[in-house]
Design a protein around this motif. Structure first.
Motif, mmCIF file in Angstrom:
data_model
loop_
_atom_site.group_PDB
_atom_site.id
_atom_site.type_symbol
_atom_site.label_atom_id
_atom_site.label_comp_id
_atom_site.label_asym_id
_atom_site.label_seq_id
_atom_site.Cartn_x
_atom_site.Cartn_y
_atom_site.Cartn_z
ATOM 1 N N LEU A 138 4.426 21.606 3.119
ATOM 2 C CA LEU A 138 3.559 20.752 2.158
ATOM 3 C C LEU A 138 3.936 21.143 0.917
ATOM 4 N N ALA A 139 4.074 22.605 0.642
ATOM 5 C CA ALA A 139 4.208 23.089 -0.810
ATOM 6 C C ALA A 139 5.511 22.742 -1.242
ATOM 7 N N ARG A 140 6.559 22.852 -0.255
ATOM 8 C CA ARG A 140 7.951 22.343 -0.609
ATOM 9 C C ARG A 140 7.820 21.028 -1.033
ATOM 10 N N LEU A 141 7.325 20.180 -0.227
ATOM 11 C CA LEU A 141 7.213 18.661 -0.750
ATOM 12 C C LEU A 141 6.692 18.337 -2.068
ATOM 13 N N PHE A 142 5.644 19.019 -2.420
ATOM 14 C CA PHE A 142 4.929 18.931 -3.855
ATOM 15 C C PHE A 142 5.622 19.653 -4.718
ATOM 16 N N ALA A 143 6.246 20.739 -4.697
ATOM 17 C CA ALA A 143 7.097 21.651 -5.439
ATOM 18 C C ALA A 143 8.740 21.104 -5.749
ATOM 19 N N GLY A 144 9.204 20.967 -4.659
ATOM 20 C CA GLY A 144 10.758 20.565 -4.776
ATOM 21 C C GLY A 144 11.217 19.147 -4.823
ATOM 22 N N THR A 145 10.386 18.383 -4.769
ATOM 23 C CA THR A 145 10.509 16.685 -5.315
ATOM 24 C C THR A 145 9.882 16.179 -6.188
ATOM 25 N N THR A 146 10.473 15.253 -6.717
ATOM 26 C CA THR A 146 9.656 14.555 -7.976
ATOM 27 C C THR A 146 9.021 13.256 -7.804
ATOM 28 N N GLY A 147 7.938 12.966 -8.210
ATOM 29 C CA GLY A 147 7.400 11.753 -7.959
ATOM 30 C C GLY A 147 8.263 10.371 -8.825
ATOM 31 N N ASP A 148 9.185 10.981 -9.662
ATOM 32 C CA ASP A 148 9.858 10.150 -10.290
ATOM 33 C C ASP A 148 11.000 9.314 -9.123
ATOM 34 N N GLU A 149 11.345 9.980 -8.183
ATOM 35 C CA GLU A 149 12.250 9.605 -7.093
ATOM 36 C C GLU A 149 11.727 9.402 -5.875
ATOM 37 N N VAL A 150 10.721 10.188 -5.232
ATOM 38 C CA VAL A 150 10.076 10.420 -3.910
ATOM 39 C C VAL A 150 8.518 9.994 -4.202
ATOM 40 N N ASP A 151 8.348 9.195 -3.018
ATOM 41 C CA ASP A 151 6.766 8.958 -2.912
ATOM 42 C C ASP A 151 6.400 9.964 -1.831
ATOM 43 N N LYS A 152 5.733 11.017 -2.395
ATOM 44 C CA LYS A 152 5.204 12.311 -1.657
ATOM 45 C C LYS A 152 4.269 11.855 -0.811
ATOM 46 N N PHE A 153 3.363 10.832 -1.016
ATOM 47 C CA PHE A 153 2.385 10.505 -0.114
ATOM 48 C C PHE A 153 2.647 9.837 0.929
ATOM 49 N N ALA A 154 3.837 9.172 0.945
ATOM 50 C CA ALA A 154 4.656 8.721 2.324
ATOM 51 C C ALA A 154 4.815 9.706 3.203
ATOM 52 N N ARG A 155 5.076 10.764 2.657
ATOM 53 C CA ARG A 155 5.677 11.980 3.729
ATOM 54 C C ARG A 155 4.623 12.921 3.955
ATOM 55 N N CYS A 156 3.161 12.624 3.430
ATOM 56 C CA CYS A 156 2.356 13.701 4.140
ATOM 57 C C CYS A 156 0.857 12.854 4.462
ATOM 58 N N ARG A 157 0.070 13.784 5.296
ATOM 59 C CA ARG A 157 -1.368 12.941 5.640
ATOM 60 C C ARG A 157 -2.338 13.091 4.532
ATOM 61 N N TRP A 158 -2.930 11.722 4.004
ATOM 62 C CA TRP A 158 -4.188 12.177 3.032
ATOM 63 C C TRP A 158 -5.007 10.854 3.270
ATOM 64 N N GLU A 159 -5.912 10.989 2.560
ATOM 65 C CA GLU A 159 -7.060 10.005 2.444
ATOM 66 C C GLU A 159 -7.448 9.788 1.031
ATOM 67 N N THR A 160 -8.128 8.660 0.675
ATOM 68 C CA THR A 160 -8.550 8.413 -0.643
ATOM 69 C C THR A 160 -10.002 9.222 -0.741
#
Length: 165
Positions: free
Chosen positions: A80-102
């Motif tokens: 999860l840390a790698r997803l949010f550290a190693g990718t950028t929201g300019d290129e990747v929808d991080k939230f499509a790759r993890c579990r979350w709720e509003t």
């Protein structure tokens, strides 16, 4: 590098602070990143400072936002840390790759985090290559139990940032 800088870096590395994932929303757009510079800065009123790199996507979203969600991680949350550290929201929808709720104020609350709090942004400060976002907690999820050990910087130091340095 001079001796003072080397000694300072070694001293800070020895402290091995916890890392956090910060999420935010502005204009209906969610964003999030791993943060290595963060901590409580006042007891009363409660204040928490998050330092956001000016180079990343989350910084740009947070500058238009009114709230942040701050998530604490377990040692086994490295992916999860790698997803949010190693990718950028300019290129990747991080939230499509993890579990979350509003969560409160439309914030994305990460379902797999050890704990979280939502906070109102009360001030912003230029800190050099980072911007300091001073927050006031307004809601919180269940905190981890006593004896909890968070994911620390040393465990993620090898993850290359998703944005240019």
């Amino acid at each position: 590098m001079d001796t003072v800088a080397e000694d300072f870096d070694a001293l800070v590395a020895a402290a091995d602070d916890a890392v956090w994932i910060v999420t935010t929303v502005a204009g209906g757009h969610h964003s999030g990143c791993l943060v290595g510079f963060a901590g409580q800065v006042s007891i009363e009123p409660r204040r928490f400072l998050v330092a956001l790199s000016k180079q990343n996507h989350t910084f740009r979203t947070a500058m238009a936002a009114r709230y942040l969600a701050v998530h604490l991680l377990r040692p086994d949350d490295r992916e999860l840390a790698r997803l949010f550290a190693g990718t950028t929201g300019d290129e990747v929808d991080k939230f499509a790759r993890c579990r979350w709720e509003t969560g409160p104020h439309g914030l994305a609350v990460l379902s797999d985090a050890a704990g979280w709090f939502a906070a109102r942004i009360v001030d912003r400060h230029d800190l050099g290559d980072h911007s300091g976002v001073v927050t006031e907690p307004v809601a919180a999820g269940t905190p981890p139990s006593a004896g909890f050990v968070p994911l620390r910087y040393d465990a993620v130091a090898d993850i290359p940032p998703g944005h240019e340095n």
